[in-house]
Write a protein that holds these residues in place. Structure first.
Motif, PDB file in Angstrom:
ATOM      1  N   ALA A 392       0.830  -1.201   0.000  1.00 21.61           N
ATOM      2  CA  ALA A 392       0.000   0.000   0.000  1.00 21.61           C
ATOM      3  C   ALA A 392       0.861   1.246   0.000  1.00 21.61           C
ATOM      4  O   ALA A 392       2.020   1.231   0.426  1.00 21.61           O
ATOM      5  CB  ALA A 392      -0.926   0.005   1.218  1.00 21.61           C
ATOM      6  N   PHE A 393       0.271   2.338  -0.481  1.00 21.35           N
ATOM      7  CA  PHE A 393       0.858   3.667  -0.316  1.00 21.35           C
ATOM      8  C   PHE A 393       0.394   4.211   1.038  1.00 21.35           C
ATOM      9  O   PHE A 393      -0.803   4.241   1.325  1.00 21.35           O
ATOM     10  CB  PHE A 393       0.431   4.593  -1.453  1.00 21.35           C
ATOM     11  N   CYS A 394       1.337   4.645   1.853  1.00 25.25           N
ATOM     12  CA  CYS A 394       1.072   4.933   3.264  1.00 25.25           C
ATOM     13  C   CYS A 394       1.317   6.390   3.614  1.00 25.25           C
ATOM     14  O   CYS A 394       1.971   7.138   2.883  1.00 25.25           O
ATOM     15  CB  CYS A 394       1.965   4.051   4.142  1.00 25.25           C
ATOM     16  N   ASN A 395       0.823   6.760   4.793  1.00 23.85           N
ATOM     17  CA  ASN A 395       1.071   8.088   5.364  1.00 23.85           C
ATOM     18  C   ASN A 395       2.316   8.106   6.238  1.00 23.85           C
ATOM     19  O   ASN A 395       2.570   9.091   6.935  1.00 23.85           O
ATOM     20  CB  ASN A 395      -0.136   8.525   6.192  1.00 23.85           C
ATOM     21  N   GLY A 396       3.084   7.085   6.219  1.00 24.53           N
ATOM     22  CA  GLY A 396       4.311   6.925   6.979  1.00 24.53           C
ATOM     23  C   GLY A 396       4.692   5.465   6.889  1.00 24.53           C
ATOM     24  O   GLY A 396       3.815   4.593   6.876  1.00 24.53           O
ATOM     25  N   GLU A 397       5.962   5.182   6.795  1.00 21.88           N
ATOM     26  CA  GLU A 397       6.424   3.827   6.573  1.00 21.88           C
ATOM     27  C   GLU A 397       7.262   3.377   7.768  1.00 21.88           C
ATOM     28  O   GLU A 397       7.981   4.176   8.370  1.00 21.88           O
ATOM     29  CB  GLU A 397       7.272   3.746   5.295  1.00 21.88           C
ATOM     30  N   ILE A 398       7.201   2.091   8.083  1.00 19.46           N
ATOM     31  CA  ILE A 398       7.871   1.549   9.256  1.00 19.46           C
ATOM     32  C   ILE A 398       8.923   0.554   8.798  1.00 19.46           C
ATOM     33  O   ILE A 398       8.643  -0.337   7.983  1.00 19.46           O
ATOM     34  CB  ILE A 398       6.859   0.866  10.188  1.00 19.46           C
ATOM     35  N   GLY A 399      10.135   0.707   9.314  1.00 18.38           N
ATOM     36  CA  GLY A 399      11.195  -0.226   8.970  1.00 18.38           C
ATOM     37  C   GLY A 399      12.449   0.088   9.766  1.00 18.38           C
ATOM     38  O   GLY A 399      12.582   1.163  10.359  1.00 18.38           O
ATOM     39  N   PRO A 400      13.402  -0.852   9.793  1.00 17.84           N
ATOM     40  CA  PRO A 400      14.597  -0.687  10.628  1.00 17.84           C
ATOM     41  C   PRO A 400      15.716   0.081   9.926  1.00 17.84           C
ATOM     42  O   PRO A 400      15.941  -0.064   8.726  1.00 17.84           O
ATOM     43  CB  PRO A 400      15.029  -2.140  10.898  1.00 17.84           C
ATOM     44  N   ILE A 401      16.393   0.898  10.705  1.00 19.81           N
ATOM     45  CA  ILE A 401      17.642   1.568  10.304  1.00 19.81           C
ATOM     46  C   ILE A 401      18.600   1.470  11.479  1.00 19.81           C
ATOM     47  O   ILE A 401      18.241   1.811  12.613  1.00 19.81           O
ATOM     48  CB  ILE A 401      17.417   3.058   9.950  1.00 19.81           C
ATOM     49  N   ALA A 402      19.798   0.976  11.224  1.00 23.77           N
ATOM     50  CA  ALA A 402      20.856   0.918  12.243  1.00 23.77           C
ATOM     51  C   ALA A 402      20.402   0.203  13.511  1.00 23.77           C
ATOM     52  O   ALA A 402      20.682   0.651  14.620  1.00 23.77           O
ATOM     53  CB  ALA A 402      21.357   2.326  12.570  1.00 23.77           C
ATOM     54  N   GLY A 403      19.694  -0.894  13.332  1.00 19.66           N
ATOM     55  CA  GLY A 403      19.344  -1.732  14.466  1.00 19.66           C
ATOM     56  C   GLY A 403      18.111  -1.332  15.239  1.00 19.66           C
ATOM     57  O   GLY A 403      17.723  -2.025  16.183  1.00 19.66           O
ATOM     58  N   GLY A 404      17.455  -0.233  14.880  1.00 19.52           N
ATOM     59  CA  GLY A 404      16.226   0.192  15.544  1.00 19.52           C
ATOM     60  C   GLY A 404      15.128   0.435  14.528  1.00 19.52           C
ATOM     61  O   GLY A 404      15.396   0.759  13.368  1.00 19.52           O
ATOM     62  N   THR A 405      13.883   0.281  14.951  1.00 11.56           N
ATOM     63  CA  THR A 405      12.739   0.503  14.065  1.00 11.56           C
ATOM     64  C   THR A 405      12.345   1.972  14.113  1.00 11.56           C
ATOM     65  O   THR A 405      12.304   2.585  15.184  1.00 11.56           O
ATOM     66  CB  THR A 405      11.545  -0.360  14.484  1.00 11.56           C
ATOM     67  N   HIS A 406      12.013   2.534  12.948  1.00 12.51           N
ATOM     68  CA  HIS A 406      11.684   3.965  12.871  1.00 12.51           C
ATOM     69  C   HIS A 406      10.481   4.187  11.966  1.00 12.51           C
ATOM     70  O   HIS A 406      10.174   3.365  11.089  1.00 12.51           O
ATOM     71  CB  HIS A 406      12.877   4.760  12.331  1.00 12.51           C
ATOM     72  N   LEU A 407       9.820   5.299  12.200  1.00  9.17           N
ATOM     73  CA  LEU A 407       8.773   5.787  11.312  1.00  9.17           C
ATOM     74  C   LEU A 407       9.429   6.703  10.292  1.00  9.17           C
ATOM     75  O   LEU A 407      10.130   7.650  10.657  1.00  9.17           O
ATOM     76  CB  LEU A 407       7.712   6.539  12.109  1.00  9.17           C
ATOM     77  N   HIS A 408       9.192   6.437   9.020  1.00  6.87           N
ATOM     78  CA  HIS A 408       9.848   7.170   7.942  1.00  6.87           C
ATOM     79  C   HIS A 408       8.840   7.964   7.130  1.00  6.87           C
ATOM     80  O   HIS A 408       7.630   7.752   7.220  1.00  6.87           O
ATOM     81  CB  HIS A 408      10.578   6.198   7.001  1.00  6.87           C
ATOM     82  N   GLY A 409       9.365   8.846   6.291  1.00  4.96           N
ATOM     83  CA  GLY A 409       8.588   9.531   5.274  1.00  4.96           C
ATOM     84  C   GLY A 409       9.342   9.473   3.958  1.00  4.96           C
ATOM     85  O   GLY A 409      10.568   9.369   3.939  1.00  4.96           O
ATOM     86  N   TYR A 410       8.611   9.501   2.836  1.00  4.51           N
ATOM     87  CA  TYR A 410       9.191   9.463   1.484  1.00  4.51           C
ATOM     88  C   TYR A 410       9.992   8.182   1.233  1.00  4.51           C
ATOM     89  O   TYR A 410      10.880   8.157   0.395  1.00  4.51           O
ATOM     90  CB  TYR A 410      10.087  10.681   1.242  1.00  4.51           C
TER      91      TYR A 410
END
Length: 434
Positions: A392-410
């Motif tokens: 899906a196209f989302c209003n914010g994306e969730i995934g890991p960076i540098a060992g921690g999970t983060h809320l992303h944009g774009y």
């Protein structure tokens, strides 16, 4: 002569055994719900009982959402159903060519047979969350008291009205630190019900599924930016405002530092700065490892949300700390394609052959970023052929960076469904549509 090996997605699969994993997908762009269900049924004739059904629905079907799951469950059998509304959907129709449907009707369905996997769906309703400074048990209770050692992957879907998304993600990392988490924030709509699908219900709050056993998720997070200029260190910061940075002992305001960078940019890059400038915030600057072999800093790309012309400070969509490393970033189609190609190539070199992949993409990607349709899934086809894709196209994306999970944009947050190296998973059978 140098040895030559085929890409893993070209290696012929063994014939399916009675307990072989499988994936079947369908995608409809019919304007009516009844028409969509009929088209999906035609694409999925003869499908068996799935362990997990994933449903992604465009916002044009918002008013029909309460009817959708019961109608799908009359046609298909699955042990667990999970999904959400999106600003658009990603799916794979009968011809096997995945595509992105933006701002148009679309229903994407992925049915998965996962022998050896343990699946534990969950729902978090209400706004109250446990204390982040307390024990992990209350957080685990929200998920149905799983064994955190056995849950190595998590799909996570969040209603856009949920008020404490970053606290939620931090709490889930605290409760299940070994679980890779991939997902997104569902689409906005004006109907009176929520945006999330679980079982046969439409919910608000949070839904997801813990995955363990023979199958798991490999994450790929593509932020779509490229760095410009040097890496700076934050010297002064107040909450989310950076007041002063330094580089090689030279201190400056962030705006003055950026002005120095602009001198060396091309005219095209300077034009991008006007509307596509971001800040990369270092995530591992505080490592206690002082060895020379530690990994380079990974940057979490964040929006620049304001500038103070009086002192050259910048406001960032992230709480900032003195000592953090930062680097200005530019976002454009070329950088996004290059980054995603590299990440997908690295994923393709891994030992595990994926059964399918999920894509949670920002509403700001798609044609708005690439200037053409199917920008992200086309790159996936280059790397993995006709691997089934849903999302899906989302209003914010969730995934890991540098060992921690983060809320992303774009961002494009991918979740590749792969057999676990420590589990004996049978050969897979992949089919798109009928």
């Amino acid at each position: 002569m140098a040895a030559f090996s085929l890409p893993r997605w070209l290696i012929p699969r063994q014939g399916p055994g009675p307990n072989a994993p499988w994936c079947r997908t369908a995608l409809s762009r019919e304007a009516s719900l009844d028409g969509s269900l009929q088209e999906i049924s035609q694409q999925l004739r003869g499908v068996g009982t799935a362990d997990l059904a994933l449903v992604f629905v465009s916002s044009s079907y918002a008013s029909d959402l309460p009817r959708l799951l019961p109608l799908l469950q009359q046609r298909f059998r699955a042990s667990h159903w999970l999904g959400c509304l999106g600003g658009g959907v990603v799916g794979t129709p009968a011809d096997g060519l995945s595509c992105e449907l933006e701002q148009e009707p679309g229903i994407s369905l992925m049915l998965l047979g996962l022998p050896g996997a343990t699946l534990q769906p969950f729902a978090i309703q209400g706004d109250a969350l446990p204390d982040l400074d307390g024990p992990a048990e209350p957080w685990l209770a929200l998920l149905g008291d799983p064994d955190p050692r056995a849950a190595h992957s998590m799909l996570l879907l969040i209603d856009p009205a949920f008020p404490a998304i970053n606290d939620l993600i931090s709490g889930l990392d605290y409760a299940c630190p070994a679980a890779v988490k991939v997902g997104g924030i569902a689409g906005q709509h004006s109907a009176r019900h929520g945006s999330l699908l679980l079982g046969d219900q439409v919910l608000s709050g949070v839904v997801g599924c813990l995955i363990g056993g023979a199958w798991g998720i490999d994450p790929v997070v593509a932020q779509g930016c490229r760095p410009i200029g040097p890496v700076f260190e934050v010297e002064q910061a107040e909450r989310n405002v950076v007041l002063e940075v330094s580089q090689n002992s030279r201190r400056n305001s962030p705006v003055a530092a950026l002005q120095d960078i602009l001198i060396g940019l091309s005219a095209q890059e300077r034009d991008l700065v006007k509307h596509s400038l971001f800040l990369g915030v270092g995530r591992n600057s505080f490592s206690l490892d002082s060895s020379e072999t530690k990994e380079p800093t990974a940057f979490l790309v964040r929006n620049l949300i304001g500038v103070d012309p009086r002192n050259g400070a910048v406001a960032v969509a992230e709480r900032m700390r003195v000592g953090q490393q930062v680097q200005f970033q530019l976002r454009d189609a070329t950088a996004s394609r290059q980054e995603l190609r590299q990440l997908l190539a690295s994923q393709g070199d891994r030992q595990a052959q994926p059964l399918a992949t999920l894509l949670f993409a920002c509403l700001g990607r798609g044609q708005g970023l690439y200037g053409e349709a199917d920008g992200d899934v086309t790159l996936c086809r280059e790397a993995f052929g006709t691997l089934p894709v849903a999302g899906a196209f989302c209003n914010g994306e969730i995934g890991p960076i540098a060992g921690g999970t983060h809320l992303h944009g774009y961002t494009a947050s991918w979740g590749f469904l792969v057999p676990r190296a420590d589990s004996a998973a049978p050969s897979a059978r992949v089919e798109a549509g009928g």
